[in-house]
Scaffold this active site. Structure first.
Site, PDB file in Angstrom:
ATOM      1  N   LEU A   1     -51.984  31.894  46.090  1.00  0.00           N
ATOM      2  CA  LEU A   1     -50.836  32.272  45.499  1.00  0.00           C
ATOM      3  C   LEU A   1     -50.748  32.220  44.138  1.00  0.00           C
ATOM      4  CD1 LEU A   1     -48.198  31.399  48.455  1.00  0.00           C
ATOM      5  CD2 LEU A   1     -48.940  34.046  47.740  1.00  0.00           C
ATOM      6  N   GLY A   2     -51.273  31.002  43.620  1.00  0.00           N
ATOM      7  CA  GLY A   2     -51.223  30.706  42.243  1.00  0.00           C
ATOM      8  C   GLY A   2     -51.796  29.371  42.043  1.00  0.00           C
TER       9      GLY A   2
ATOM     10  N   GLY B   1     -50.695  25.708  39.958  1.00  0.00           N
ATOM     11  CA  GLY B   1     -49.716  24.953  39.256  1.00  0.00           C
ATOM     12  C   GLY B   1     -50.127  23.960  38.692  1.00  0.00           C
TER      13      GLY B   1
ATOM     14  N   PHE C   1     -50.359  20.650  39.516  1.00  0.00           N
ATOM     15  CA  PHE C   1     -50.824  19.652  40.387  1.00  0.00           C
ATOM     16  C   PHE C   1     -51.699  20.220  41.318  1.00  0.00           C
ATOM     17  CE2 PHE C   1     -46.898  17.690  38.509  1.00  0.00           C
ATOM     18  CZ  PHE C   1     -47.507  16.708  38.048  1.00  0.00           C
TER      19      PHE C   1
ATOM     20  N   ASP D   1     -38.014  18.766  36.105  1.00  0.00           N
ATOM     21  CA  ASP D   1     -39.014  19.560  35.688  1.00  0.00           C
ATOM     22  C   ASP D   1     -38.242  21.089  36.026  1.00  0.00           C
ATOM     23  OD1 ASP D   1     -41.255  20.807  34.539  1.00  0.00           O
ATOM     24  OD2 ASP D   1     -42.385  20.485  36.271  1.00  0.00           O
TER      25      ASP D   1
END
Length: 512
Positions: free
Chosen positions: A299-300, A302, A304, A418
């Site tokens: 999906l993506g 990030g 981390f 964040d």
């Protein structure tokens, strides 16, 4: 949620007894259904769904007295992770509930109808999630609701043990059948309820006296006793020695092969993991859910690690699985923080953490799947539709609601640290949900966080945080303010390629 019961309808409609719902003519609404064995299922493990079952004929209350008892079981998808609860309700019409919504509104009201004096709705709620907005006392209580989900009176779910001569806590989402009695006496204006954990299955109602007893011969049989309570069978040692040796050789061979096979899915377990609530998934299930973490399920990526789409083989539920990068120096620390915080937080505008897994250097977190992905893809790419103003306001309201919960309403103060567009996820209805708690800090109300390490994303960091390094709820609010500007202006809070006076969004806005 499952209600276990059924009906033998008396000739008059003042009273009835259900001894199994097979062949009954109840009016079912939403996703409610009756199983072939007579079990009435209100909802399944899908999200934000409503199921209702109504007696098919109106009951005229010449007096307001009534007595009813029924047996229900709330079977959670995962241990200690169930839905919002169920209600017994009396209303002038079925149509009233057409505009009601799920989740914390329990299928009774919506944000505008809740608390309206013209509702004329009475309900007994069996609530399994604490919602501060309604003044809930805890996440396991019974309450009396009149026109509103802010209960007129409520009490923890418990029953009186005759043996121990004291009240015992009764977990509503234990999955076990629980019997509830509700009796109202108009003359004394007295409403009583009582719950007890027994294997009694049925539903009875009477508007003019004590509800009828069940026909126990017609009730479904209780579930079998757990394995540990079944009697042990005395072993027979009269076995030939050659047979024993053969069996041992076969077991040794199978054991060796099995050990080699499971090494692929070997996991790490440490003592601290027992302190936290979220469910632990097997690596094998997550591997299968993502088809071996194939690239097409990605999906993506990030800060981390990678996030994959998966379908749990045990339930066919869609989930998002975060696989923390091996190169993340703070990976374990952030992983533990997410488990400790997200596993205990419950709010409709937070991304729900279902569980986790650890295998060697791999750290995996399993979340509720957000069908529309992250907010930043709507704002800064051409992949998604443009959001209109009402949708943008709705998203901001959702994130603001989650911050009030984190900062004020939860048992501790949680500073997210964040808040940004890529950490706001959108569900199928474009509700904004705050996620990624890898940098979160939580501490007791009235105290201060013990950290001076500056973390966050450029453009969202409050000026005082850059000077002191000490995060506060105010620094979260500052980041939320930047998110508001970002959604309103359609540009990122920090864009270095712009002219010097336009690089930082809030500086640029202040100029005007």
């Amino acid at each position: 949620m499952v209600i276990i019961s059924s009906i033998d309808i008396a000739k008059n409609q003042n009273q009835f007894v259900y001894n199994g719902f097979h062949g009954s003519n109840l009016y079912l609404n939403g996703i409610a259904k009756i199983h072939p064995n007579g079990l009435l299922e209100l909802t399944n493990t899908s999200y934000q769904q409503i199921g209702r079952a109504f007696f098919p004929f109106p009951i005229k209350f010449n007096t307001s007295s009534f007595s009813t008892t029924f047996v229900f079981a709330i079977v959670p998808k995962l241990p200690e992770l169930g839905g919002h609860g169920i209600t017994f309700t009396i209303s002038p019409s079925i149509e009233f509930f057409n505009r009601a919504v799920a989740n914390q509104y329990l299928g009774l009201f919506n944000i505008t109808s809740n608390g309206h004096p013209t509702n004329r709705v009475f309900a007994i709620e069996l609530d399994t999630i604490k919602n501060p907005e309604f003044g809930d006392i805890d996440d396991n209580h019974v309450g009396i609701d009149i026109n509103s989900l802010q209960s007129y009176v409520s009490a923890p779910a418990s029953y009186y043990s005759e043996k121990e001569k004291e009240n015992k806590t009764l977990r509503l989402i234990s999955g076990k059948p629980i019997q509830l009695w509700i009796d109202y006496d108009e003359r004394d204006m007295l409403l009583n309820w009582q719950v007890i954990s027994k294997y009694i299955l049925g539903w009875s109602f009477n508007k003019s006296g004590q509800s009828q007893s069940f026909d126990y011969a017609k009730l479904p049989p209780p579930p079998p006793p757990p394995l540990q309570s079944r009697p042990l069978v005395k072993p027979d040692f009269r076995v030939a020695v050659p047979s024993v040796i053969s069996c041992l050789l076969v077991i040794t061979f199978i054991g060796t092969a099995y050990k080699m096979w499971i090494k692929r899915y070997e996991e790490i377990r440490e003592d601290w993991e027992h302190e936290y609530g979220p469910h632990r998934f097997s690596y094998k299930d997550l591997y299968k859910a993502t088809k071996g973490f194939k690239e097409r399920e990605l999906l993506g990526i990030g800060g981390f690690g990678e996030v994959y789409k998966g379908v749990l083989p045990s339930s066919n539920e869609q989930v998002a699985i975060k696989r923390v990068s091996h190169s993340s120096k703070q990976g374990m620390k952030e992983f533990v923080a997410e488990i400790a915080t997200m596993g205990r937080l419950r709010h409709r505008n937070l991304v729900q953490l279902f569980g986790y897994c650890r295998r060697k250097g791999e750290l995996l977190l399993v979340y509720d799947f957000m069908a529309n992905g992250s907010l930043d893809t709507f704002l800064f790419t051409n992949e998604k539709m443009n959001l209109n103003w009402s949708q943008r306001v709705k998203i901001l309201k959702g994130v603001a609601s989650s911050l009030v919960y984190l900062h004020e309403d939860w048992e501790q103060v949680v500073i997210h640290r964040d808040i940004k567009a890529s950490n706001v996820l959108l569900d199928a209805q474009l509700n904004g949900r705050l996620g990624d708690f890898g940098l979160a800090k939580f501490y007791d109300h009235g105290s201060n966080p013990r950290t001076t390490r500056l973390v966050g994303t450029i453009g969202y960091i409050a000026p005082e945080l850059a000077r002191t390094g000490k995060p506060t709820t105010g620094s979260d609010v500052f980041a939320f303010g930047n998110l508001m500007l970002e959604i309103t202006c359609g540009r990122r809070p920090f864009e270095h390629e712009r002219s010097p006076e336009e690089v930082i969004l809030y500086d640029w806005v202040l100029e005007y």
